[in-house]
Every structure is written in structure tokens, then in C-alpha cells.
Design a protein around this motif. Structure first.
Motif, PDB file in Angstrom:
ATOM      1  N   CYS A 120      11.943 -11.965  12.840  1.00  0.00           N
ATOM      2  CA  CYS A 120      12.483 -11.099  13.894  1.00  0.00           C
ATOM      3  C   CYS A 120      13.993 -10.964  13.766  1.00  0.00           C
ATOM      4  O   CYS A 120      14.653 -10.430  14.662  1.00  0.00           O
ATOM      5  CB  CYS A 120      12.093 -11.605  15.285  1.00  0.00           C
ATOM      6  N   PRO A 138      14.675  -7.528  18.264  1.00  0.00           N
ATOM      7  CA  PRO A 138      14.004  -6.782  19.342  1.00  0.00           C
ATOM      8  C   PRO A 138      14.891  -5.754  20.028  1.00  0.00           C
ATOM      9  O   PRO A 138      16.063  -6.005  20.290  1.00  0.00           O
ATOM     10  CB  PRO A 138      13.583  -7.886  20.324  1.00  0.00           C
ATOM     11  N   LEU A 140      14.388  -3.267  23.428  1.00  0.00           N
ATOM     12  CA  LEU A 140      13.494  -3.068  24.556  1.00  0.00           C
ATOM     13  C   LEU A 140      14.042  -2.043  25.529  1.00  0.00           C
ATOM     14  O   LEU A 140      15.250  -1.839  25.639  1.00  0.00           O
ATOM     15  CB  LEU A 140      13.278  -4.398  25.300  1.00  0.00           C
ATOM     16  N   VAL A 154       8.404  -1.643  24.197  1.00  0.00           N
ATOM     17  CA  VAL A 154       8.911  -2.244  22.963  1.00  0.00           C
ATOM     18  C   VAL A 154       9.271  -1.129  21.984  1.00  0.00           C
ATOM     19  O   VAL A 154       8.403  -0.412  21.501  1.00  0.00           O
ATOM     20  CB  VAL A 154       7.875  -3.199  22.334  1.00  0.00           C
ATOM     21  N   GLY A 157      10.053  -4.753  17.687  1.00  0.00           N
ATOM     22  CA  GLY A 157       9.675  -6.101  18.076  1.00  0.00           C
ATOM     23  C   GLY A 157       9.464  -7.038  16.903  1.00  0.00           C
ATOM     24  O   GLY A 157       9.449  -6.620  15.743  1.00  0.00           O
ATOM     25  N   THR A 163       7.032 -10.160  20.830  1.00  0.00           N
ATOM     26  CA  THR A 163       7.722  -9.211  21.712  1.00  0.00           C
ATOM     27  C   THR A 163       6.732  -8.448  22.579  1.00  0.00           C
ATOM     28  O   THR A 163       6.982  -8.221  23.768  1.00  0.00           O
ATOM     29  CB  THR A 163       8.572  -8.227  20.879  1.00  0.00           C
ATOM     30  N   VAL A 186       8.769 -16.521  24.905  1.00  0.00           N
ATOM     31  CA  VAL A 186       8.816 -16.461  23.443  1.00  0.00           C
ATOM     32  C   VAL A 186       8.746 -17.865  22.839  1.00  0.00           C
ATOM     33  O   VAL A 186       8.084 -18.086  21.818  1.00  0.00           O
ATOM     34  CB  VAL A 186      10.071 -15.701  22.972  1.00  0.00           C
ATOM     35  N   SER A 204      14.907 -17.067  18.045  1.00  0.00           N
ATOM     36  CA  SER A 204      14.087 -15.948  18.486  1.00  0.00           C
ATOM     37  C   SER A 204      14.074 -15.844  20.013  1.00  0.00           C
ATOM     38  O   SER A 204      14.183 -14.745  20.577  1.00  0.00           O
ATOM     39  CB  SER A 204      12.656 -16.125  17.963  1.00  0.00           C
ATOM     40  N   HIS A 208      15.511 -12.579  22.320  1.00  0.00           N
ATOM     41  CA  HIS A 208      14.711 -11.843  23.303  1.00  0.00           C
ATOM     42  C   HIS A 208      15.320 -11.953  24.702  1.00  0.00           C
ATOM     43  O   HIS A 208      15.321 -10.975  25.460  1.00  0.00           O
ATOM     44  CB  HIS A 208      13.267 -12.365  23.310  1.00  0.00           C
TER      45      HIS A 208
END
Length: 225
Positions: A120, A138, A140, A154, A157, A163, A186, A204, A208
């Protein structure tokens, strides 16, 4: 249509395959390596040739290899370069891949190679844009109603699927709690990233958390305009 090749090893890579197939119309070709490999392989080319391995994976435009072995990964890179593969993404970080050797292979064959600890965090590059427009860091967009998260869209992701899991689980959460809860969701997702240090799953989770907080700020700011 872009063809994505994924080289699996044991439990690693299967979630990425599922996510790419469910979230895009890209074709996915899969090849598998044995879950258990010797720690040291003196003759990688000879060793690799003796494996039951589907070389059709090298028909792909972009390959993600979960080989996670400093002797096998360069051999895969050479085979990909010779086959004309456009890009090779290597999760697992520098501890699992000889970066200098891969850089030399990249120059020799003109193949883009990126080594990342987590998928990611794959950076966007013209060679990998067909993949990273869907997967990676990510991105969003949120809908807010009565001070709570009503929906999470999303845009891009994590290829493990975390995600999209986050997007569903966050609905109904008060906006002031959304960031910390996103990080927690997550971190609890059954991701294969390294745990127990400040990299891997912690990185990660923080990505997020920051993105959902930024998405909320963008939404609230646009509502005032």
C-alpha cells in the motif's frame, strides 16, 4: 487491457490476486513458488529451472513478486526483463531483496523495478500507473451526515483489500473518532505485513488514519463553500 502477473509464495500474494480481480477488469496471471525455500541458493538459475513454475506469468505487463528471497528474486527480475515485462514490484522490503543487484538488472534490461516493504506504499510511476491508479497509497472520499461517516468511497486502496474493509467498517462513526478508528481497523485486518515494529502494518495503519482525517477535512471544507 493491462495484464498483471502475481508470483505467490505460500500465504503471500493471494489477497492481492483476489482484490485485483474483484476491483478491476485487469487480467491476472498467477504462478506459484514453494512456500519453503533453502536459505541460500548458490545457483539460482539452475535451482529455478527445476521448480514447477508457470512461466506464462512473464507474459504480463506488470509483475508483483512475493518471492521474498534474495537469491530467487533477482532471477525472476532477469527473466522478466528478458521477456519484456514493463515493471516488477517487489514487496517485502530490502531485507528480502538485494536492491543493488536489482538496480543493475533494471538498467541492463530496461525494466522498472520497485522494492517496497508494503504494497500500500507503492509509488506511482509511468511504468506502473495502470496498477497504481487503483492500488497503493490510499485515497478516500467521504460522505458525512449528522456528524457521522455516512459513506467512504475508495478511490485508491491497499491491494490486500484492507482499505475496502475499512470503508465498510467506518460507516456510522463520529467524524472526531474516525481517524483513530481507521488506524485500529487496518491494524486488526489480517494483513501479511510485518508486525511488532514501527514499519509494516503500523505504517499502513498510519497512512489510512491520515487519509481518512484528510478526507473529512476536504468534505467539511467543501460544505462551507
Amino acid at each position: 487491457m493491462t495484464i498483471i502477473g502475481v508470483i505467490l509464495r505460500g500465504k503471500y500474494g493471494s489477497r492481492l490476486v483476489e482484490t485485483v480481480r474483484s476491483k478491476t477488469d485487469m487480467e491476472v496471471i498467477v504462478a506459484e513458488l514453494p512456500a519453503y525455500l533453502p536459505d541460500f541458493i548458490d545457483e539460482p538459475e539452475e535451482f529455478f529451472s527445476g521448480l514447477d513454475f508457470d512461466t506464462k506469468v512473464f507474459d504480463a505487463d506488470i509483475i508483483i513478486t512475493y518471492s521474498l528471497h534474495p537469491d530467487i528474486t533477482p532471477q525472476i527480475a532477469r527473466m522478466a526483463g528478458k521477456a519484456g515485462v514493463r515493471a516488477l514490484i517487489v514487496p517485502g522490503g530490502a531485507s528480502k531483496a538485494p536492491v543493488k543487484e536489482l538496480e543493475a538488472i533494471s538498467k541492463e534490461y530496461g525494466i522498472f523495478i520497485e522494492v517496497d516493504e508494503i504494497c500500500c506504499n507503492v509509488a506511482s510511476d509511468p511504468a506502473t500507473d495502470d496498477f497504481t491508479c487503483f492500488f497503493g497509497n490510499p485515497v478516500l472520499d467521504v460522505e458525512v451526515k449528522d456528524g457521522k461517516i455516512a459513506k467512504v468511497n475508495v478511490i485508491r486502496g491497499a491491494p490486500c483489500g484492507s482499505t475496502w474493509h475499512l470503508a465498510e467498517a467506518l460507516v456510522g462513526t463520529p467524524v472526531e473518532d474516525a481517524g483513530p478508528k481507521a488506524g485500529l481497523i487496518v491494524s486488526q485486518y489480517p494483513c501479511r505485513a510485518v508486525r511488532g515494529n514501527m514499519g509494516g502494518i503500523h505504517e499502513s495503519s498510519e497512512m489510512h488514519k491520515q487519509e481518512i482525517e484528510a478526507a473529512i477535512k476536504r468534505k467539511l471544507a467543501s460544505a462551507k463553500d
